[in-house]
Scaffold this motif. Structure first.
Motif, PDB file in Angstrom:
ATOM      1  N   ALA A 118      -2.579  -4.090   3.698  1.00 45.05           N
ATOM      2  CA  ALA A 118      -1.310  -4.142   4.455  1.00 45.05           C
ATOM      3  C   ALA A 118      -0.380  -3.005   4.043  1.00 45.05           C
ATOM      4  N   LEU A 119      -0.348  -2.713   2.747  1.00 48.87           N
ATOM      5  CA  LEU A 119       0.527  -1.626   2.262  1.00 48.87           C
ATOM      6  C   LEU A 119       0.044  -0.275   2.791  1.00 48.87           C
ATOM      7  N   MET A 120      -1.273  -0.085   2.789  1.00 48.23           N
ATOM      8  CA  MET A 120      -1.808   1.183   3.333  1.00 48.23           C
ATOM      9  C   MET A 120      -1.516   1.281   4.828  1.00 48.23           C
ATOM     10  N   THR A 121      -1.721   0.166   5.540  1.00 44.30           N
ATOM     11  CA  THR A 121      -1.477   0.173   6.983  1.00 44.30           C
ATOM     12  C   THR A 121      -0.028   0.578   7.270  1.00 44.30           C
ATOM     13  N   ALA A 122       0.889   0.103   6.428  1.00 42.67           N
ATOM     14  CA  ALA A 122       2.312   0.408   6.651  1.00 42.67           C
ATOM     15  C   ALA A 122       2.660   1.838   6.267  1.00 42.67           C
ATOM     16  N   LEU A 123       2.036   2.369   5.219  1.00 44.88           N
ATOM     17  CA  LEU A 123       2.510   3.649   4.657  1.00 44.88           C
ATOM     18  C   LEU A 123       1.653   4.864   5.011  1.00 44.88           C
ATOM     19  N   LEU A 124       0.411   4.645   5.403  1.00 44.66           N
ATOM     20  CA  LEU A 124      -0.432   5.802   5.741  1.00 44.66           C
ATOM     21  C   LEU A 124       0.130   6.617   6.918  1.00 44.66           C
ATOM     22  N   PRO A 125       0.678   5.968   7.969  1.00 43.92           N
ATOM     23  CA  PRO A 125       1.181   6.785   9.089  1.00 43.92           C
ATOM     24  C   PRO A 125       2.215   7.825   8.664  1.00 43.92           C
ATOM     25  N   GLY A 126       3.113   7.468   7.757  1.00 41.90           N
ATOM     26  CA  GLY A 126       4.129   8.430   7.286  1.00 41.90           C
ATOM     27  C   GLY A 126       3.493   9.578   6.517  1.00 41.90           C
ATOM     28  N   MET A 127       2.470   9.260   5.704  1.00 47.31           N
ATOM     29  CA  MET A 127       1.781  10.310   4.940  1.00 47.31           C
ATOM     30  C   MET A 127       1.038  11.248   5.903  1.00 47.31           C
ATOM     31  N   ILE A 128       0.415  10.652   6.895  1.00 50.49           N
ATOM     32  CA  ILE A 128      -0.337  11.460   7.873  1.00 50.49           C
ATOM     33  C   ILE A 128       0.624  12.390   8.604  1.00 50.49           C
ATOM     34  N   GLU A 129       1.790  11.842   8.964  1.00 51.79           N
ATOM     35  CA  GLU A 129       2.780  12.661   9.674  1.00 51.79           C
ATOM     36  C   GLU A 129       3.248  13.820   8.792  1.00 51.79           C
ATOM     37  N   ALA A 130       3.387  13.544   7.492  1.00 51.95           N
ATOM     38  CA  ALA A 130       3.835  14.590   6.555  1.00 51.95           C
ATOM     39  C   ALA A 130       2.709  15.572   6.226  1.00 51.95           C
ATOM     40  N   GLY A 131       1.481  15.160   6.519  1.00 52.79           N
ATOM     41  CA  GLY A 131       0.332  16.042   6.226  1.00 52.79           C
ATOM     42  C   GLY A 131      -0.071  16.031   4.761  1.00 52.79           C
ATOM     43  N   TRP A 132       0.434  15.074   4.000  1.00 54.11           N
ATOM     44  CA  TRP A 132       0.100  14.980   2.572  1.00 54.11           C
ATOM     45  C   TRP A 132       0.373  13.559   2.101  1.00 54.11           C
ATOM     46  N   GLY A 133      -0.540  13.019   1.332  1.00 52.08           N
ATOM     47  CA  GLY A 133      -0.311  11.694   0.751  1.00 52.08           C
ATOM     48  C   GLY A 133      -1.387  11.342  -0.252  1.00 52.08           C
ATOM     49  N   ARG A 134      -1.050  10.409  -1.115  1.00 49.22           N
ATOM     50  CA  ARG A 134      -1.995   9.931  -2.136  1.00 49.22           C
ATOM     51  C   ARG A 134      -1.894   8.410  -2.228  1.00 49.22           C
ATOM     52  N   VAL A 135      -3.045   7.748  -2.208  1.00 50.65           N
ATOM     53  CA  VAL A 135      -3.082   6.302  -2.440  1.00 50.65           C
ATOM     54  C   VAL A 135      -4.055   6.031  -3.576  1.00 50.65           C
ATOM     55  N   ILE A 136      -3.584   5.281  -4.545  1.00 52.15           N
ATOM     56  CA  ILE A 136      -4.441   4.831  -5.645  1.00 52.15           C
ATOM     57  C   ILE A 136      -4.413   3.312  -5.635  1.00 52.15           C
ATOM     58  N   ASN A 137      -5.575   2.705  -5.572  1.00 49.38           N
ATOM     59  CA  ASN A 137      -5.661   1.251  -5.682  1.00 49.38           C
ATOM     60  C   ASN A 137      -6.199   0.912  -7.066  1.00 49.38           C
ATOM     61  N   ILE A 138      -5.477   0.049  -7.771  1.00 52.97           N
ATOM     62  CA  ILE A 138      -5.980  -0.429  -9.059  1.00 52.97           C
ATOM     63  C   ILE A 138      -6.898  -1.610  -8.757  1.00 52.97           C
ATOM     64  N   THR A 139      -8.203  -1.426  -9.004  1.00 50.41           N
ATOM     65  CA  THR A 139      -9.144  -2.512  -8.705  1.00 50.41           C
ATOM     66  C   THR A 139      -9.708  -3.020 -10.026  1.00 50.41           C
ATOM     67  N   SER A 140     -11.012  -2.884 -10.243  1.00 56.39           N
ATOM     68  CA  SER A 140     -11.588  -3.383 -11.498  1.00 56.39           C
ATOM     69  C   SER A 140     -12.996  -2.852 -11.686  1.00 56.39           C
ATOM     70  N   GLN A 141     -13.373  -2.772 -12.933  1.00 57.25           N
ATOM     71  CA  GLN A 141     -14.751  -2.497 -13.342  1.00 57.25           C
ATOM     72  C   GLN A 141     -15.719  -3.465 -12.635  1.00 57.25           C
ATOM     73  N   SER A 142     -15.210  -4.651 -12.306  1.00 54.22           N
ATOM     74  CA  SER A 142     -16.072  -5.687 -11.712  1.00 54.22           C
ATOM     75  C   SER A 142     -16.610  -5.277 -10.348  1.00 54.22           C
ATOM     76  N   VAL A 143     -16.045  -4.212  -9.771  1.00 52.82           N
ATOM     77  CA  VAL A 143     -16.571  -3.709  -8.501  1.00 52.82           C
ATOM     78  C   VAL A 143     -17.959  -3.077  -8.712  1.00 52.82           C
ATOM     79  N   LYS A 144     -18.134  -2.438  -9.873  1.00 46.53           N
ATOM     80  CA  LYS A 144     -19.427  -1.781 -10.169  1.00 46.53           C
ATOM     81  C   LYS A 144     -20.391  -2.731 -10.852  1.00 46.53           C
ATOM     82  N   ALA A 145     -19.868  -3.565 -11.729  1.00 47.21           N
ATOM     83  CA  ALA A 145     -20.711  -4.490 -12.481  1.00 47.21           C
ATOM     84  C   ALA A 145     -19.999  -5.831 -12.538  1.00 47.21           C
ATOM     85  N   PRO A 146     -20.539  -6.858 -11.905  1.00 40.38           N
ATOM     86  CA  PRO A 146     -19.805  -8.119 -11.788  1.00 40.38           C
ATOM     87  C   PRO A 146     -19.484  -8.740 -13.139  1.00 40.38           C
ATOM     88  N   ILE A 147     -18.315  -9.361 -13.209  1.00 35.27           N
ATOM     89  CA  ILE A 147     -17.954 -10.162 -14.385  1.00 35.27           C
ATOM     90  C   ILE A 147     -18.048 -11.603 -13.894  1.00 35.27           C
TER      91      ILE A 147
END
Ligand code: NAP
Length: 259
Positions: A118-147
């Motif tokens: 939802a946050l990306m959906t809201a904020l990506l359009p402004g970054m695209i319009e500016a022609g520059w943007g960065r998104v970092i999602n804090i996820t987890s090691q568990s994406v590569k190796a399940p805990i």
């Protein structure tokens, strides 16, 4: 290294403590103005004051639950257009597969998959319009190796990872990068809470629980929020524009995989 992002504006969610705070601190050190969010106002204000004092950047605070629609609306209103988005929220509780109900999954999906989307959906359009943007999602090691005991987290974060894999390629032509940072064990309140679970389950002391978990990491220690934040700031820098849709493990070598 000059990260080239002085004067840019970032929204850092769930950033009064731990890894989110590490990211906020490192971005502020690079001269980035912040909109900082967490639920608890006291810790949030204390962190904001410390960052302002240390780095002289603007820090706007929004005390709200980022996993609720009302909380996100409040945060997004205060944030306006941003150049950088760091998504984060608390992780789901540990447990056993046979105990998890539909409601538990909905809660986990809401917090750790649908909120960042939802946050990306809201904020990506402004970054695209500016022609520059960065998104970092804090996820987890568990994406590569399940805990195993974090099945709710495994499920929700893997869903987010799939979404990012496609979306990162759709926005890259407009100068916007999306990447995920995958923490292994870091020295934060969350890690202390998980240590306490081990302590209780095994009937051992807090120090012993921590030593046992640290022994599973090739680096033989927990990561720090400052190290994590430095990686985040680099991915948000002008130098990282060719890093697209990646899942970067920060785990001291704990995930035993060749790639
Ligand atoms: P932490 O030290 O407990 O800090 C969590 C931060 O997020 C606090 O500032 C907290 O403040 C805020 N927060 C939590 N829920 C929120 C919500 N619903 N809305 C807004 N703010 C919220 O946790 P951490 O260790 O930094 O972990 C961050 C994320 O990384 C979590 O999803 C965790 O599962 C994941 N992770 C951590 C590790 C690790 O070893 N530390 C490893 C793998 C994955 P308030 O409580 O005041 O809201």
């Amino acid at each position: 290294m000059d990260l080239g992002i002085k004067g840019k504006r970032a929204l850092v969610c769930a950033g009064s403590k731990g890894l989110g705070r590490g990211c906020a601190e490192a971005l502020a050190a690079a001269g980035v103005d912040l909109v900082l969010n967490a639920r608890g106002a006291e810790a949030l204000e204390a962190t904001a004051a410390a960052i302002r004092a240390a780095h002289g950047v603007t820090v706007t605070t929004v005390a709200a639950d980022i996993t609720t629609e009302a909380g996100r609306a409040e945060v997004l209103k205060a944030a306006g257009a941003v150049d950088i988005l760091v998504t984060n929220a608390g992780g789901p509780p540990p447990g056993v597969w046979s105990d998890w109900t539909r409601d538990d999954f909905i809660k986990a999906l809401d917090a750790n998959m649908l909120t960042p989307i939802a946050l990306m959906t809201a904020l990506l359009p402004g970054m695209i319009e500016a022609g520059w943007g960065r998104v970092i999602n804090i996820t987890s090691q568990s994406v590569k190796a399940p805990i195993a005991q974090l099945g709710l987290s495994n499920a929700a974060r893997t869903g987010l990872t799939g979404y990012v894999a496609g979306t990162a390629r759709q926005v890259a032509p407009q100068g916007v990068t999306i990447n995920n940072l995958l923490p292994g064990i870091h020295d934060t309140d969350r890690a202390t809470a998980l240590d306490a679970g081990v302590m209780k389950a095994e009937g051992i002391s807090a120090d012993e629980a921590r030593a046992r978990r640290a022994a599973t990491i090739p680096a033989r220690r927990y990561g720090t929020a400052a190290e994590f934040g430095a990686a985040c700031a680099f991915l948000c820098s002008v130098h990282a524009g060719f890093i697209v849709g990646q899942n970067i493990l920060l785990d001291g070598g704990a995930t035993n995989a060749t790639i």
